[in-house]
Enzyme design. Structure first.
Site, short mmCIF file in Angstrom:
data_model
loop_
_atom_site.label_atom_id
_atom_site.label_comp_id
_atom_site.label_asym_id
_atom_site.label_seq_id
_atom_site.Cartn_x
_atom_site.Cartn_y
_atom_site.Cartn_z
N TYR A 131 -3.55 19.28 21.30
CA TYR A 131 -4.33 20.78 20.39
C TYR A 131 -5.33 20.47 19.51
CZ TYR A 131 -1.21 19.11 16.50
OH TYR A 131 -0.70 18.54 14.65
N GLU A 132 -6.40 20.89 19.29
CA GLU A 132 -7.69 20.24 19.08
C GLU A 132 -8.68 19.92 20.22
OE1 GLU A 132 -7.90 22.08 16.45
OE2 GLU A 132 -6.26 22.37 15.41
N GLY A 133 -8.01 20.78 22.00
CA GLY A 133 -8.95 19.82 22.84
C GLY A 133 -7.88 19.15 23.03
#
Length: 579
Positions: free
Chosen positions: A434-436
């Site tokens: 997550y978060e890229g």
């Protein structure tokens, strides 16, 4: 059961000896009255008590119970409520908040150490204050004064919490194709309609209100990512006195059943004419949200390090206690502790060396953000932006590897829930996604951070490190300097290639730069042993761990250098139908 003790000695060593931040704090007018070494140590000690006593012992129970959805309401593991109350009452939810709105105003380098402790204690729990802190950063930088005055005090004191709402079922990394819309209302607000998925802490009863920061498109928005705006959408609309009143048109559709972080409510949120308020300029929402996302990406690094630290502590204790096999012929009839076996020592040293370098790296990045903020230093901000993808990607990759390695130390017991190792593996796995995803972080590093300025920030940094190595030479400095020289040369070669080739090289290139910079972290650790008062045991452990890094881990850079000089075109040779 998994245990945890905050590594306060190493945290303080990094803050006050490696980076000497207490001296720098005292030179900043905004900090000198707030923070010095003794105050920082007291803050860290109190944070450690909460993490060690109120959160860490119950992480397994939180994993078992998880977040529960019933009749549109989400409830959390019972001890989360008392732990969150302790955090709020102690001011931990406002640690780095702006004092103008009730925050404690502490530097990022200090709060990032507290973040690590929270993540060691329970990653799932850490997400509730963590997302709120990130939302506060975005509001502080981009909201108008009235909005800041209304929302920030209650978010800082823990009464209200925050989220980040980006992803849609069809739009993950490609946010430009999102469908959530925002239409102007007569009163200056906006009506938001759409659905968001994977929303961490999207619905719960831990706080009295939840403040959603939502990306959506205005009716006349340009196509793609240039047409995204940012909106503040509260779960409950504040009344004239600023208290939660009417329920807004935000509902939870479902919660995800995940591999790990089960205590974190990961929600599908539906927006049905939900009232929202524009934050920042129209069609500039992605830039505003990235303020929060960059904060969260640093927090991902804390998750990797936090899980790895707890995994190491438990693997080390087990290795010292577990009697199995014979290390030497003289004890042929007596089983010995497995820490005597070469392979167990290899696994533990790999984790220890990467953890301690990672802690130094996290402190460095956070201190650059502090210098950018308090000194208004553009060069520090550029370097922090350069290093953020490494903090997110490399630290979480290493965190997962460390947890798997520590689990391996336990053998079959590591696969059994009662020891807590399998939970660490499951919980930390998400930090790489997550978060890229880490692949996207690597592409961002290669294309947007290095290639975009023709390597100016990175190459300047590497040049300054070489000067430092020459001015203060220590053992292994020559080997590190050699790798830096080769990295400089390779960087020039990659910059001469097209973006497709650079993309193919991105993951390996980020790893190469990371190993070299972790070598610099160990150089800084060794140099810092000459300042302050340290026990003989602490000094010996640092010296031997550094020697292990330089002899057994840094040489991985040589393999990456060789790999990156091979033609990457082979990646595109196989047609899709032949996979």
């Amino acid at each position: 059961m998994s245990q945890y003790q905050a590594p306060l000695n190493d945290i303080c060593f990094n803050l006050f000896n490696v980076w000497q931040l207490d001296s720098w704090w005292q030179r900043q007018p905004q900090l000198q009255e707030l923070i010095e070494a003794d105050t920082a140590k007291a803050i860290l000690e109190e944070a450690a008590k909460i993490c060690e006593q109120q959160i860490a012992p119950f992480a397994a129970d939180a994993d078992k119970r998880g977040a529960q959805l019933q009749d549109g309401n989400v409830t959390l593991p019972q001890h989360y409520y008392t732990a969150y109350q302790s955090l709020s009452e102690g001011g931990w939810t406002s640690l780095s908040g702006d004092p103008e709105y009730g925050g404690m105003g502490m530097p990022k380098a200090l709060s990032m150490m507290v973040d690590e402790m929270l993540c060691s204690a329970d990653i799932a729990f850490s997400l509730y204050p963590g997302l709120t802190a990130g939302a506060c950063v975005a509001l502080l930088q981009h909201a108008d004064e009235a909005t800041r005055a209304l929302y920030l005090p209650k978010m800082y004191n823990g009464e209200w919490s925050g989220t980040m709402c980006l992803t849609e079922s069809h739009a993950g990394s490609d946010l430009g194709i999102m469908r959530t819309s925002a239409k102007p209302n007569a009163d200056g607000s906006y009506a938001l309609n759409g659905s968001k998925i994977f929303i961490t802490a999207g619905e719960h009863d831990l706080t009295g209100n939840i403040i959603h920061l939502v990306l959506a498109k205005l009716p006349d928005a340009p196509a793609g990512s240039r047409g995204i705006s940012l909106f503040l959408v509260p779960k409950y609309l504040p009344d004239a006195g600023g208290e939660p009143a009417e329920r807004n048109g935000v509902t939870v559709g479902s919660i995800e059943h995940k591999m790990g972080i089960n205590g974190s409510a990961t929600c599908v949120l539906n927006f049905d004419d939900a009232k929202g308020y524009l934050i920042g300029e129209p069609n500039r929402g992605l830039a505003c949200m990235f303020t929060m996302m960059n904060y969260e990406r640093l927090s991902m690094g804390s998750q990797g390090l936090g899980a790895a630290e707890r995994a190491y502590q438990n693997a080390l204790a087990y290795a010292k206690d577990r009697l199995q096999g014979r290390v030497s012929e003289k004890n042929a009839n007596k089983a010995e502790a497995i820490i005597g076996h070469s392979d167990v020592r290899r696994m533990l040293l790999n984790i220890k060396a990467m953890n301690e370098a990672g802690r130094s790296f996290a402190t460095w990045v956070a201190s650059l953000l502090d210098r950018a903020k308090y000194d208004d230093c553009a060069a520090s901000l550029q370097r922090a932006n350069l290093l953020t993808p490494i903090a997110k990607a490399f630290m979480t990759d290493q965190g997962f590897d460390a947890c798997v390695t520590a689990q391996q130390v336990f053998g079959g017991h590591g696969y059994v829930k009662e020891w807590g190792m399998e939970q660490l593996v499951r919980d930390v796995r998400i930090a790489q996604m997550y978060e890229g995803t880490n692949g996207i972080q690597a592409a961002d590093f290669m294309l947007r951070k290095v290639a975009a300025d023709n390597g100016a920030v990175l190459l300047t940094l590497l040049g300054e490190i070489k000067i430092e190595l020459a001015e203060t030479p220590i053992d292994a400095a020559a080997a590190l300097e050699s790798y830096i020289t080769q990295l400089q040369s390779l960087t020039a070669e990659l910059l001469a290639q097209d973006s497709r080739a650079q993309s193919a090289a991105a993951c390996d290139y980020l790893a190469l730069v990371s190993y070299v910079l972790y070598g610099y972290m160990w150089y800084k650790n060794l140099a810092a042993l000459q300042s302050g008062v340290h026990s003989a045991e602490f000094i010996t452990a640092k010296q031997h761990t550094a020697a292990y890094y330089f002899s057994r881990i840094l040489p991985k850079a040589a393999g990456l250098l060789a790999l990156l000089r091979h033609d990457s075109a082979v990646i595109d040779k196989l047609a899709a139908e032949h996979f």
